[in-house]
Write a protein that holds these residues in place. Structure first.
Motif, short mmCIF file in Angstrom:
data_model
loop_
_atom_site.label_atom_id
_atom_site.label_comp_id
_atom_site.label_asym_id
_atom_site.label_seq_id
_atom_site.Cartn_x
_atom_site.Cartn_y
_atom_site.Cartn_z
N ARG A 91 22.49 -15.49 12.98
CA ARG A 91 22.92 -14.14 13.31
C ARG A 91 21.95 -13.06 12.83
O ARG A 91 22.13 -11.89 13.12
CB ARG A 91 24.30 -13.87 12.69
N ASP A 92 20.93 -13.46 12.08
CA ASP A 92 20.05 -12.45 11.50
C ASP A 92 18.60 -12.57 11.97
O ASP A 92 17.72 -11.90 11.44
CB ASP A 92 20.10 -12.50 9.97
N LEU A 93 18.35 -13.40 12.98
CA LEU A 93 16.98 -13.64 13.41
C LEU A 93 16.32 -12.36 13.93
O LEU A 93 15.13 -12.13 13.71
CB LEU A 93 16.96 -14.73 14.50
N LEU A 94 17.07 -11.51 14.62
CA LEU A 94 16.50 -10.31 15.23
C LEU A 94 16.77 -9.04 14.42
O LEU A 94 16.31 -7.97 14.79
CB LEU A 94 17.05 -10.12 16.65
N ASP B 105 27.24 -17.30 7.88
CA ASP B 105 27.31 -18.40 8.84
C ASP B 105 28.42 -18.16 9.86
O ASP B 105 29.49 -17.65 9.52
CB ASP B 105 27.54 -19.72 8.10
N HIS B 106 28.18 -18.59 11.09
CA HIS B 106 29.15 -18.40 12.16
C HIS B 106 30.47 -19.11 11.86
O HIS B 106 31.56 -18.54 12.06
CB HIS B 106 28.58 -18.93 13.48
N THR B 107 30.41 -20.32 11.40
CA THR B 107 31.63 -21.09 11.14
C THR B 107 32.48 -20.42 10.08
O THR B 107 33.71 -20.33 10.20
CB THR B 107 31.27 -22.52 10.69
N GLU B 108 31.84 -19.91 9.04
CA GLU B 108 32.55 -19.22 7.96
C GLU B 108 33.24 -17.97 8.48
O GLU B 108 34.40 -17.69 8.16
CB GLU B 108 31.56 -18.87 6.85
N LEU C 101 29.72 -7.17 11.05
CA LEU C 101 29.81 -8.33 10.15
C LEU C 101 28.43 -8.64 9.58
O LEU C 101 27.41 -8.46 10.26
CB LEU C 101 30.33 -9.54 10.92
N PRO C 102 28.36 -9.08 8.35
CA PRO C 102 27.05 -9.37 7.73
C PRO C 102 26.26 -10.37 8.56
O PRO C 102 26.74 -11.48 8.82
CB PRO C 102 27.43 -9.95 6.36
N PRO C 103 25.07 -10.02 8.99
CA PRO C 103 24.31 -10.93 9.86
C PRO C 103 23.86 -12.20 9.16
O PRO C 103 23.57 -13.20 9.83
CB PRO C 103 23.11 -10.08 10.30
N LEU D 246 23.21 1.50 12.97
CA LEU D 246 24.33 2.21 12.37
C LEU D 246 25.04 1.34 11.33
O LEU D 246 25.41 1.83 10.25
CB LEU D 246 25.31 2.62 13.47
N ALA D 247 25.23 0.06 11.65
CA ALA D 247 25.95 -0.83 10.74
C ALA D 247 25.21 -1.01 9.41
O ALA D 247 25.84 -1.27 8.38
CB ALA D 247 26.17 -2.19 11.39
#
Length: 661
Positions: free
Chosen positions: A397-400, A577-580, A572-574, A498-499
């Motif tokens: 979720r944080d690659l970009l 983990d997606h599953t979490e 949401l914090p990038p 913004l986030a």
């Protein structure tokens, strides 16, 4: 569109074709590709309005005449005699006191340039004319040197007999039936002194240019064997090509004015010569614009306006793949005729992105690049090097949003390259970031809305995003009224910036989405309210809404509304983990409704949790996400009380292929 006429038929009118797209959509690249394809087989020339400074119509015509009158393989050289004589007449320094003396001086000047032997004194005369052009404002200051460079080339080509050219120059309303040289004297008078009329001069010079095109065209229009455009074989009838004029960035100073002058000249000639088989000149105009112009909206629907409710005479803008001469020339169904033909330039296809990334079309990194950029070529180019060198893992979720060079967030840098503030005085990039909730959901504030949101610059920012072609109407069934979508590249970067805005740097993500949620316009539409609630992380409210709606409305409509809401942004914090995050969201709904939970609510909660995480365009899609969404749709289909669950089954299949959302 290259066909001007078939053998034995009159010329057909040509559109001003407009390739439209926001900054970075590849408009200039498209024009370059067109010029390469035309090669030496089709006479063409171009002008770039984005090269700096304001260009007058005569600046542009001079450059085009120079380009069109070059040497074309196996063909005679075009000569813009009328156009050049008109320029000489405009620039001649006459006393204005004695008509006979002025007439003799003008004749001598034109005849001197018509001599077979060129004398050094003529170079001095050319310099004087160029200086006069600048002094009287015939050419704009930034283009004075360009005019000085091209004008001598045109003058040296007026060697053929002048009789016919002079007679046609007198065929103009301002000439009032005067003999040719008297008409030129009137043209000079309109360019100087108290009688000055710049509009009339421009009209006269434009008419001269188009008359030269009509005369030169037949000798340089035949499709040649083995040329870059050898289309004679594929056509049923022999035909002549148009000449092509490519104009880049007509949204810059002088561009739309030039197009309006050209269109007006064409219309005047057609009215004055109703029986002329060559009434339509042979110029196919292909222009690019990064902005929408109001004058196009009289016959064409602006791209951000929904088709529903639009006047029947106004046509939706054509997509690049569907554009054709027939589509423009034969509007049908009472639609308005228009000299303009706006075409939406196509985004970069996923196959092209896969080739740039040296990866499979369905690989996670290609899917990520395609969704994050929306196929915007400049954005794809920005991400190519980064993604090529990255090990893209499912669920990332944080690659970009993380910058390998140590910057906290690269989104500001990306936004800065889009020219968002170029046309808004007093509005800064921070203001666009602050307005992200309203910009990413412009359907919440449609054109006609009477919103009471007290936010600075929101109206100007939304108008600018529409005008600069970042907003596109969504005309699918079952969605909220006036729904439109901001381009995913700019939307994701605005929300991300913004986030991650630091404390004290301005309104926060939560502050702004609460303001949007609490606006009376939002309260009147439960789908819009659900969108805002999900953006704020209140998943319980959203699950309740879709649980109540599930068996109340057709499933296709339910899914359309669900897709709209699931595309709400998140803060949401990038790095998590997606599953979490998925488990946490499901547990939040369980805490909201711990007892008496229906099976529908359980399935809807899982669907919304997985779908919301999947919809984030900066997140890498994962197999677990696809499975969770597909399983939820399958379970809902089994629980449905409606006689037709086909929409749910189709959604399940799409989710299994990774194509839902």
């Amino acid at each position: 569109m290259l066909i001007n006429r078939e053998t034995g038929r009159p010329s057909r009118r040509q559109p001003v074709t407009l390739l439209l797209g926001p900054v970075g959509s590849g408009k200039t690249t498209a024009l370059e590709a067109i010029r390469r394809d035309l090669g030496w087989g089709v006479v063409h020339a171009g002008f770039d309005f984005g090269q700096g400074g304001r260009a007058s119509t005569i600046d542009v015509l001079t450059k085009l005449a120079y380009g069109l009158s070059g040497k074309w393989r196996n063909r005679p050289k075009p000569q813009f005699v009328r156009f050049t004589i008109a320029l000489i007449a405009v620039q001649a320094e006459l006393s204005g006191r004695n008509r006979d003396e002025d007439l003799a001086q003008l004749k001598a000047l034109i005849n001197s340039f018509h001599r077979i032997i060129w004398k050094p004194a003529l170079d001095n005369a050319l310099d004087t004319l160029a200086e006069t052009a600048k002094a009287i404002g015939l050419v704009e200051p930034p283009y004075a040197e360009l005019f000085r460079q091209f004008f001598p080339h045109l003058v040296r080509n007026i060697r053929p007999r002048l009789g016919k050219a002079l007679r046609s120059l007198a065929d103009f309303p301002n000439a009032e039936g005067r003999p040719p040289f008297d008409a030129l004297l009137e043209l000079n008078r309109l360019a100087h002194g108290s009688a000055r009329d710049a509009k009339a001069v421009t009209e006269w010079v434009m008419a001269a240019f188009l008359a030269d095109v009509r005369e030169n065209h037949p000798r340089l229009a035949k499709p040649e064997e083995k040329s870059p455009c050898d289309c004679d074989i594929s056509q049923q009838r022999k035909h002549r090509h148009n000449w092509v004029v490519v104009l880049d960035d007509v949204d810059h100073a002088g561009g739309t004015e030039f197009l309006a002058d050209l269109v007006a000249a064409r219309e005047r000639y057609a009215v004055q010569h109703p029986n002329d088989r060559d009434a339509h000149d042979a110029l196919l105009i292909i222009a690019t614009s990064g902005r929408w112009q109001d004058e196009w909206g009289t016959a064409w629907l602006a791209p951000w306006k929904p088709a529903s409710g639009a006047p029947p005479a106004v046509r939706p803008m054509a997509e690049c793949e569907e554009a054709s001469y027939e589509d423009w020339a034969n509007p049908g169904n009472g639609a308005l005729d228009s000299p303009y033909y706006p075409i939406r330039i196509a985004p970069q296809p996923v196959g092209r992105i896969a080739r740039l990334l040296d990866s499979g079309v369905r690989s996670p990194k290609v899917t990520l690049a395609h969704r994050a950029t929306g196929g915007l070529p400049s954005a794809v180019a920005q991400l190519t090097e980064r993604l090529r060198a990255s090990d893209v893992r499912e669920g990332d979720r944080d690659l970009l949003t993380a910058d390998p060079r140590g910057e906290q967030d690269p989104c500001y840098r990306r936004l800065a390259g889009l020219g968002l503030t170029d046309h808004l005085d007093g509005v800064h990039l921070d203001d666009f970031v602050t307005a992200a909730p309203f910009a990413t959901a412009p359907w919440l504030i449609p054109d006609a809305a009477q919103s009471r949101i007290d936010q600075p610059h929101v109206g100007r920012i939304l108008t600018e995003l529409r005008t600069s072609l970042w907003v596109t109407a969504k005309n699918s069934a079952g969605t909220t009224e006036d729904q439109a979508a901001l381009h995913p590249w700019i939307a994701a970067n605005l929300v991300s910036a913004l986030a991650r805005r630091g404390d004290g740097d301005g309104p926060t993500y939560t502050d702004q989405f609460k303001a949007l949620r609490d606006d009376p316009d939002t309260a009147q539409d439960p789908v819009r309210l659900a969108y805002c609630n999900l953006a704020l992380g209140d998943i319980g409210e959203v699950v309740t809404f879709f649980e109540d709606e599930f068996n109340r409305i057709p499933h296709a409509e339910w899914i359309a509304k669900l897709e709209l809401v699931l595309n709400a942004p998140d803060d949401l914090p990038p790095g998590r983990d997606h599953t979490e995050l998925y488990d946490e969201l499901v547990n939040l709904d369980n805490a909201r409704c711990p007892t008496g939970r229906s099976k529908i609510r359980n399935d809807v909660a899982r669907l919304i949790a997985a779908g919301w995480l999947t919809a984030n365009p900066f997140a890498v899609r994962a197999e677990k996400q696809r499975e969770a969404i597909a399983n939820a749709f399958a379970a809902l289909a089994a629980t449905s009380h409606q006689p037709d669950v086909g929409a749910l089954v189709s959604a399940k299949k799409a989710a299994g292929r990774g194509e839902f959302l």
